[in-house]
Design a protein around this motif. Structure first.
Motif, PDB file in Angstrom:
ATOM      1  N   ASP A 121       0.099   7.539   3.183  1.00  0.00           N
ATOM      2  CA  ASP A 121       0.842   7.584   1.920  1.00  0.00           C
ATOM      3  C   ASP A 121       0.054   6.826   0.862  1.00  0.00           C
ATOM      4  N   MET A 122      -0.575   7.559  -0.053  1.00  0.00           N
ATOM      5  CA  MET A 122      -1.369   6.934  -1.110  1.00  0.00           C
ATOM      6  C   MET A 122      -0.617   7.038  -2.430  1.00  0.00           C
ATOM      7  N   GLY A 123      -0.058   5.947  -2.849  1.00  0.00           N
ATOM      8  CA  GLY A 123       0.617   5.894  -4.133  1.00  0.00           C
ATOM      9  C   GLY A 123      -0.277   5.281  -5.180  1.00  0.00           C
ATOM     10  N   GLY A 124       0.325   4.688  -6.182  1.00  0.00           N
ATOM     11  CA  GLY A 124      -0.450   4.078  -7.244  1.00  0.00           C
ATOM     12  C   GLY A 124      -0.941   2.689  -6.894  1.00  0.00           C
ATOM     13  N   THR A 125      -0.254   2.028  -5.934  1.00  0.00           N
ATOM     14  CA  THR A 125      -0.539   0.629  -5.647  1.00  0.00           C
ATOM     15  C   THR A 125      -1.125   0.404  -4.265  1.00  0.00           C
ATOM     16  N   SER A 126      -0.689   1.191  -3.264  1.00  0.00           N
ATOM     17  CA  SER A 126      -1.087   0.913  -1.890  1.00  0.00           C
ATOM     18  C   SER A 126      -1.340   2.192  -1.109  1.00  0.00           C
ATOM     19  N   PHE A 127      -1.898   2.024   0.093  1.00  0.00           N
ATOM     20  CA  PHE A 127      -2.121   3.098   1.051  1.00  0.00           C
ATOM     21  C   PHE A 127      -1.455   2.672   2.340  1.00  0.00           C
ATOM     22  N   ASP A 128      -0.449   3.430   2.773  1.00  0.00           N
ATOM     23  CA  ASP A 128       0.353   3.086   3.950  1.00  0.00           C
ATOM     24  C   ASP A 128       0.074   4.084   5.065  1.00  0.00           C
ATOM     25  N   VAL A 129      -0.280   3.576   6.237  1.00  0.00           N
ATOM     26  CA  VAL A 129      -0.661   4.427   7.369  1.00  0.00           C
ATOM     27  C   VAL A 129       0.295   4.210   8.530  1.00  0.00           C
ATOM     28  N   SER A 130       0.666   5.311   9.191  1.00  0.00           N
ATOM     29  CA  SER A 130       1.521   5.213  10.370  1.00  0.00           C
ATOM     30  C   SER A 130       1.151   6.324  11.339  1.00  0.00           C
ATOM     31  N   MET A 131       1.746   6.260  12.539  1.00  0.00           N
ATOM     32  CA  MET A 131       1.462   7.267  13.563  1.00  0.00           C
ATOM     33  C   MET A 131       2.750   7.840  14.133  1.00  0.00           C
ATOM     34  N   ILE A 132       2.672   9.105  14.523  1.00  0.00           N
ATOM     35  CA  ILE A 132       3.736   9.758  15.272  1.00  0.00           C
ATOM     36  C   ILE A 132       3.077  10.335  16.520  1.00  0.00           C
ATOM     37  N   VAL A 133       3.536   9.893  17.681  1.00  0.00           N
ATOM     38  CA  VAL A 133       2.921  10.290  18.949  1.00  0.00           C
ATOM     39  C   VAL A 133       3.944  11.056  19.775  1.00  0.00           C
ATOM     40  N   ALA A 135      -5.083   0.046  -1.653  1.00  0.00           N
ATOM     41  CA  ALA A 135      -6.046   1.090  -2.029  1.00  0.00           C
ATOM     42  C   ALA A 135      -5.290   2.300  -2.549  1.00  0.00           C
ATOM     43  N   GLY A 136      -4.543   2.108  -3.599  1.00  0.00           N
ATOM     44  CA  GLY A 136      -3.832   3.213  -4.227  1.00  0.00           C
ATOM     45  C   GLY A 136      -4.613   3.765  -5.406  1.00  0.00           C
ATOM     46  N   GLY A 137      -4.029   4.765  -6.054  1.00  0.00           N
ATOM     47  CA  GLY A 137      -4.698   5.358  -7.200  1.00  0.00           C
ATOM     48  C   GLY A 137      -4.898   4.381  -8.339  1.00  0.00           C
ATOM     49  N   GLY A 138      -4.009   3.380  -8.443  1.00  0.00           N
ATOM     50  CA  GLY A 138      -4.127   2.398  -9.512  1.00  0.00           C
ATOM     51  C   GLY A 138      -4.917   1.166  -9.138  1.00  0.00           C
ATOM     52  N   SER A 139      -5.475   1.124  -7.911  1.00  0.00           N
ATOM     53  CA  SER A 139      -6.257  -0.039  -7.474  1.00  0.00           C
ATOM     54  C   SER A 139      -7.511  -0.183  -8.333  1.00  0.00           C
ATOM     55  N   PRO A 179      -1.652  13.617   4.542  1.00  0.00           N
ATOM     56  CA  PRO A 179      -1.701  12.751   3.365  1.00  0.00           C
ATOM     57  C   PRO A 179      -0.563  13.105   2.420  1.00  0.00           C
ATOM     58  N   PHE A 180       0.050  12.103   1.854  1.00  0.00           N
ATOM     59  CA  PHE A 180       1.054  12.363   0.827  1.00  0.00           C
ATOM     60  C   PHE A 180       1.026  11.234  -0.178  1.00  0.00           C
ATOM     61  N   GLY A 181       2.005  11.208  -1.077  1.00  0.00           N
ATOM     62  CA  GLY A 181       1.904  10.336  -2.233  1.00  0.00           C
ATOM     63  C   GLY A 181       1.111  11.078  -3.305  1.00  0.00           C
ATOM     64  N   GLY A 182       1.107  10.535  -4.496  1.00  0.00           N
ATOM     65  CA  GLY A 182       0.455  11.217  -5.605  1.00  0.00           C
ATOM     66  C   GLY A 182      -1.025  11.444  -5.409  1.00  0.00           C
ATOM     67  N   GLY A 183      -1.727  10.519  -4.709  1.00  0.00           N
ATOM     68  CA  GLY A 183      -3.178  10.625  -4.598  1.00  0.00           C
ATOM     69  C   GLY A 183      -3.703  10.985  -3.233  1.00  0.00           C
ATOM     70  N   GLY A 184      -2.843  11.058  -2.213  1.00  0.00           N
ATOM     71  CA  GLY A 184      -3.315  11.236  -0.845  1.00  0.00           C
ATOM     72  C   GLY A 184      -4.115  12.502  -0.615  1.00  0.00           C
ATOM     73  N   ALA A 185      -3.679  13.629  -1.207  1.00  0.00           N
ATOM     74  CA  ALA A 185      -4.330  14.913  -0.945  1.00  0.00           C
ATOM     75  C   ALA A 185      -5.724  15.007  -1.562  1.00  0.00           C
TER      76      ALA A 185
END
Length: 689
Positions: free
Chosen positions: A284-296, A326-330, A446-452
């Motif tokens: 998840d890449m937004g304007g401020t951060s990049f959040d990572v998770s897993m689904i197994v 590490a978001g788009g606004g970083s 990838p999602f959020g405004g900048g992830g793709a």
């Protein structure tokens, strides 16, 4: 007659995202507006009005909030008082005797409750639950008066061993509620009746620290919503990926600590499962951060404990999420040693990237993507933004990055993106490769405004098999709000050997948790497709510190929970332990905690509703071409309207797929395909390096 709509709202650091679903027509809508600060309610309401101007038609509104997260990270919670057992005033400060940095002898930590607001009273409960000293209620009332004089807005009771016998805490909190001027009162046995005093003390203190802030924020929202004609159900996303009522959120705000990012993971899991991918890495890449998770295997990874920041430990079930700045606004900068760094400082939504023209002069990741041609400066994301200032972005990169590094401005812009990609790839490796998972066997969403924009780079740098980009990547977390089930988690310390375990007492705790959870579901006013109860035990061999989560097969018939047998518990433990470690030990077994979960399964909408229209054509989606800078050279990329591409479309890179909430960049060595649900699948071209 219209059935109304369901709306999900995710408030991020830069944008507030809205996803709406009309229950009658099946039509979906998205909106993206700038987040307002310091009061996020302004952007929240503007986003709802953009998606559904008539609030009276909203049947259900679900909110993923960062109000609690921001209050913790920025230390802007309420002035909170603590009343604790004599001799335990400094537990919050001592923690586990850890340090902010691994190396070196120095390291300090200031608790959210300063020492002068931590009051001691006479009381003592032993570890076996025996009340050695009854609580001095006069001392509790005197401490409350002192804390009120010191300006405290909330107060918590933290008594040692209250998990074993809450009698003293219950008496103290009852006396406290008689004299305290507001509802912001809680005891540790109410918030976390679990062994280990630091984790229990920390979680309860942080709950009190957040309560006035979160409750006030939600009260403002409710008032404004009702004033606008809203009369439906209003629920809040929890950090465990479920939703809860506003009343529960006001009483247990600590459960919202990772509310927004969790909603995105829930949506990603549902989308990927529907598309046929059970193993997923989310970014998840937004304007401020990049959040990572897993689904197994179709299951999200849930952690029983999280540290929001150093020393700020929250022990409540949360979807396991790794976050980096590490978001788009970083902001990109060159340090004193001549190294290019990205973040953690962010331009946020105001002033935002340089290209927004709101006063920021330092380049961001978004500015670099604009200069590289991957974002169209004439079509910015979000409501209220005019054309972006490409030349200002170029000038900022030239001044702050190209000049110090002696680079051409285009090479400097690409360097910014490459460093950001490297940081994001590191976060993905942390939660995948370093935990024994092969990324090649996973899809990346990838999602959020900048992830793709960075999906192809993650395929390259991490070796992920493919990227699956949802229909509306910019508002995936908001969609998760609509999808999430209602969930309540409970814990109770048992602390007995398996051979001496009181099965009747265990069954009584399970029944209490089940009944309490059902009451919460009944009071929510929601319609559920199904209800489910799960029970786990934290277990270990005698002498071990770390426990294993052991699912216990339990039957529930007509609301009655059947007690498990000792043999069934032993078998379940050995199965779980052998699965983790490949062997069993010849030792006694300890049962530490019971964990119960009650879930109300909400009706899911059919994702095929998001598929492109049967009348869509690739020709209608064509928007010409434009140059993009990639791997040190310019390339002419096709530009397509992503939402107008028909199912089965195959787009070879270089290409840019544009939509109102996000932009997808397909590198020259990749190919994108539209699946039957409107997702875009990105893979390497055959034979591409």
């Amino acid at each position: 007659m219209s059935l109304g709509s369901i709306i999900g709202v995710d408030v991020g650091g830069t944008f507030t995202d809205v996803f709406s679903l009309d229950l009658g027509t099946g039509e979906t809508g998205v909106a993206k507006v700038p987040t307002t600060r310091p009061d996020q309610s302004g952007g929240f309401l503007e986003g709802i009005r953009a998606a559904q101007p008539d609030m009276g038609r909203i049947r259900s509104l679900v909110h993923g909030t960062t109000a609690g997260t921001n209050a913790l990270l920025e230390r802007k919670g309420a002035r909170t008082g603590v009343i604790t057992t004599a001799g335990f005033r400094d537990v919050l400060e001592m923690r586990r005797r850890d340090r902010p940095r691994t190396w070196g002898l120095r390291g300090d930590f200031t608790p959210v409750v300063p020492r002068d607001l931590r009051m001691e009273v006479a009381e003592r409960v032993l570890a076996d639950g025996t009340v050695e000293t009854e609580v001095d209620l006069d001392a509790v009332r005197a401490a409350a008066a002192a804390l009120r004089e010191l300006g405290c807005e909330s107060v918590v009771i933290l008594f040692v061993n209250a998990y074993a016998n809450p009698a003293n805490e219950q008496a103290a909190v009852a006396a406290l509620r008689e004299v305290w001027p507001n509802p912001n009162v809680a005891a540790s046995s109410e918030i976390l009746p679990e062994i280990r005093e630091f984790e229990r003390f920390s979680t309860t203190a942080l709950n009190g620290y957040l309560q006035p802030e979160v409750a006030g924020y939600l009260a403002r929202l409710e008032t404004a919503l009702k004033g606008g004609g809203f009369g439906g159900e209003f629920m809040i996303v929890q950090s465990n990926g479920g939703v809860m009522s506003v009343d529960t959120a006001c009483q247990r705000p600590v459960r919202t600590a990772l509310s927004g990012p969790s909603a995105g993971v829930i949506a990603a899991g549902y989308i990927a499962e529907t598309a046929g991918y059970a193993n997923l890495i989310t970014g998840d890449m937004g304007g401020t951060s990049f959040d990572v998770s897993m689904i197994v295997g179709g299951e999200t990874v849930v952690s029983p404990q999280t540290s929001i920041d150093f020393g700020m430990v929250v022990r409540t079930p949360m979807i396991e999420i790794a976050t980096i700045g590490a978001g788009g606004g970083s902001i990109a900068s060159v340090d004193a040693g001549g190294l290019l760094t990205i973040g953690p400082e962010s331009a946020g939504s105001n002033p935002g990237p340089v290209a927004y023209g709101r006063g920021n002069t330092r380049p961001t990741v978004t500015d670099a993507n604009i200069v590289l041609g991957r974002i169209d400066a004439t079509k910015p994301l979000g409501k209220g933004l005019g054309a972006l200032d490409l030349e200002a972005a170029r000038a900022a990169i030239a001044e702050h990055v190209a000049k110090p590094l002696n680079l051409d401005v285009m090479d400097a812009a690409e360097a910014i993106v490459r460093v950001a990609n490297s940081r994001m790839a590191g976060a993905i490796r942390l939660i995948s490769i370093e935990r024994g998972h092969d990324p090649q066997k996973f899809a990346y969403m990838p999602f959020g405004g900048g992830g793709a924009l960075h999906a192809g780079a993650m395929i390259d740098e991490v070796g992920i098999g493919r990227a699956l980009i949802p229909r509306f990547p910019g508002v995936t977390s908001a969609m998760g709000c609509v999808i999430a089930d209602m969930r309540q988690d409970f814990v109770q310390t048992v602390n007995a050997t398996l051979d001496t375990l009181d099965l009747a007492a265990l069954a009584a705790f399970m029944q209490q948790h089940h009944d309490d959870g059902q009451r919460v579901l009944d009071g929510a006013g929601s319609e559920f497709a199904a209800r489910e109860a799960r029970f786990e035990l934290d277990m270990a061999y005698l002498g071990q510190t770390h426990t294993v989560s052991v699912p216990i097969p339990v039957t529930v018939e007509e609301g009655r929970v059947a007690a498990p047998t000792t043999a069934a518990i032993r078998k379940a433990f050995e199965t779980a332990y052998h699965g983790l470690y490949g062997r069993l030990l010849k030792s006694g077994i300890r049962v530490l905690n019971l964990r119960s979960t009650v879930i109300g399964k909400r009706h899911k909408f059919d994702l095929s509703r998001l598929a492109p229209s049967s009348e869509a054509t690739e020709a209608a989606a064509a928007r010409g071409t434009r140059p993009v800078f990639v791997r040190g050279a310019w390339a002419e990329a096709r530009v397509l309207s992503r939402l107008d591409l028909p199912v089965g479309t195959r787009v070879e890179g270089p290409a840019v797929l544009e939509q109102p909430d996000a932009t997808i960049f397909v590198e020259p060595w990749l190919v994108a395909t539209v699946d039957g649900y409107g997702n875009v699948l990105i893979e390497r071209k055959e034979g591409a390096a």
